[in-house]
Design a protein around this motif. Structure first.
Motif, PDB file in Angstrom:
ATOM      1  N   LYS A   1       0.835  -1.201   0.000  1.00 51.48           N
ATOM      2  CA  LYS A   1       0.000   0.000   0.000  1.00 51.48           C
ATOM      3  C   LYS A   1       0.871   1.253   0.000  1.00 51.48           C
ATOM      4  O   LYS A   1       0.519   2.260  -0.610  1.00 51.48           O
ATOM      5  CB  LYS A   1      -0.949   0.003   1.188  1.00 51.48           C
ATOM      6  CG  LYS A   1      -1.875   1.210   1.139  1.00 51.48           C
ATOM      7  CD  LYS A   1      -3.132   1.025   1.894  1.00 51.48           C
ATOM      8  CE  LYS A   1      -4.046   2.222   1.645  1.00 51.48           C
ATOM      9  NZ  LYS A   1      -5.229   2.162   2.423  1.00 51.48           N
ATOM     10  N   SER A   2       2.039   1.170   0.652  1.00 52.68           N
ATOM     11  CA  SER A   2       2.931   2.333   0.690  1.00 52.68           C
ATOM     12  C   SER A   2       3.424   2.719  -0.707  1.00 52.68           C
ATOM     13  O   SER A   2       3.794   3.863  -0.936  1.00 52.68           O
ATOM     14  CB  SER A   2       4.133   2.064   1.599  1.00 52.68           C
ATOM     15  OG  SER A   2       4.928   1.012   1.080  1.00 52.68           O
TER      16      SER A   2
ATOM     17  N   ASN B   1       1.384   2.023  -3.352  1.00 53.73           N
ATOM     18  CA  ASN B   1       0.127   2.179  -4.096  1.00 53.73           C
ATOM     19  C   ASN B   1       0.178   1.437  -5.440  1.00 53.73           C
ATOM     20  O   ASN B   1      -0.193   1.976  -6.479  1.00 53.73           O
ATOM     21  CB  ASN B   1      -0.189   3.662  -4.299  1.00 53.73           C
ATOM     22  CG  ASN B   1      -1.630   3.887  -4.695  1.00 53.73           C
ATOM     23  OD1 ASN B   1      -2.513   3.114  -4.322  1.00 53.73           O
ATOM     24  ND2 ASN B   1      -1.878   4.929  -5.466  1.00 53.73           N
ATOM     25  N   ASN B   2       0.659   0.193  -5.404  1.00 56.07           N
ATOM     26  CA  ASN B   2       0.876  -0.546  -6.642  1.00 56.07           C
ATOM     27  C   ASN B   2      -0.049  -1.761  -6.819  1.00 56.07           C
ATOM     28  O   ASN B   2       0.290  -2.712  -7.500  1.00 56.07           O
ATOM     29  CB  ASN B   2       2.337  -0.975  -6.763  1.00 56.07           C
ATOM     30  CG  ASN B   2       2.780  -1.911  -5.655  1.00 56.07           C
ATOM     31  OD1 ASN B   2       2.067  -2.144  -4.693  1.00 56.07           O
ATOM     32  ND2 ASN B   2       3.986  -2.434  -5.784  1.00 56.07           N
TER      33      ASN B   2
ATOM     34  N   ASP C   1      -4.174  -2.628  -7.791  1.00 55.18           N
ATOM     35  CA  ASP C   1      -5.499  -2.144  -8.158  1.00 55.18           C
ATOM     36  C   ASP C   1      -6.430  -3.341  -8.259  1.00 55.18           C
ATOM     37  O   ASP C   1      -6.025  -4.479  -8.037  1.00 55.18           O
ATOM     38  CB  ASP C   1      -5.466  -1.325  -9.455  1.00 55.18           C
ATOM     39  CG  ASP C   1      -4.950  -2.114 -10.652  1.00 55.18           C
ATOM     40  OD1 ASP C   1      -5.010  -3.368 -10.653  1.00 55.18           O
ATOM     41  OD2 ASP C   1      -4.489  -1.473 -11.608  1.00 55.18           O
TER      42      ASP C   1
ATOM     43  N   ASP D   1      -5.763  -1.983   3.953  1.00 56.85           N
ATOM     44  CA  ASP D   1      -4.311  -2.038   3.834  1.00 56.85           C
ATOM     45  C   ASP D   1      -3.969  -3.384   3.196  1.00 56.85           C
ATOM     46  O   ASP D   1      -4.768  -4.326   3.241  1.00 56.85           O
ATOM     47  CB  ASP D   1      -3.677  -1.914   5.225  1.00 56.85           C
ATOM     48  CG  ASP D   1      -2.165  -1.717   5.207  1.00 56.85           C
ATOM     49  OD1 ASP D   1      -1.589  -1.512   4.117  1.00 56.85           O
ATOM     50  OD2 ASP D   1      -1.561  -1.763   6.299  1.00 56.85           O
TER      51      ASP D   1
END
Length: 172
Positions: free
Chosen positions: A55-56, A58-59, A61, A84
């Motif tokens: 999540k850090s 944001n990769n 979907d 998360d």
């Protein structure tokens, strides 16, 4: 004398039973999925990763989650349930994976658990079993657990150490 020994034995048995019970330790609010993933892989022989979804970064979907869970390039309804996430998938022929998903609500954990069950099925139907001599042993010994709103999947060479490392993150 017999009564006092019997009473003392009863007290000792009760204390042993009390100490043997699982604690209600929980992850502190500052612990996220990436922390749990890092704890698990730090004590196992983590091979190089092919995919690491954090999540850090944001990769991840909805489509990537679907590809990971069931090999289909469709939207995943479960993506909307994630608060998360941290997923580590090994490269090459070694079967090694750690996935930590945190649900937005307690009600969503069962759906995320089902998502990881789909992932286990996808792995078991893949071709890594033809190349990895430890494939079946790792699949048989994999750990899938719900801990609060976290759903944790461990498919490593040493799940016992991974579980112990994860448990050390908790406050008592």
């Amino acid at each position: 004398m017999k009564k006092s020994i019997s009473f003392l034995s009863l007290i000792i048995a009760f204390l042993l039973l009390l100490c043997g019970c699982k604690s209600n330790a929980q992850f502190p609010s500052t612990v996220g999925c990436e922390d749990i993933l890092n704890a698990a892989i730090s004590v196992t022989n983590a091979p190089e990763f092919e995919h690491e979804y954090l999540k850090s970064k944001n990769n991840l979907d909805s489509f990537s989650l679907s590809l990971w869970s069931d090999g289909l390039f469709t939207e995943s309804d479960e993506f909307a349930l994630l608060d998360d996430y941290a997923i580590y998938v090994s490269a090459g022929t070694t079967t090694y994976e750690v996935a930590v998903l945190k649900a937005k609500s307690d009600d969503d954990t069962e759906k995320l658990l089902s998502l990881i069950e789909k992932r286990k099925l996808t792995i078991s139907q893949g071709d890594k079993g033809m190349y990895d001599p430890d494939f079946q042993m790792r699949m048989d010994n994999s750990v899938l657990k719900v801990d609060g709103r976290f759903v944790i999947f461990l498919l490593t060479d040493n799940n016992d150490d991974a579980v112990a490392a994860v448990e050390e993150l908790k406050v008592k």
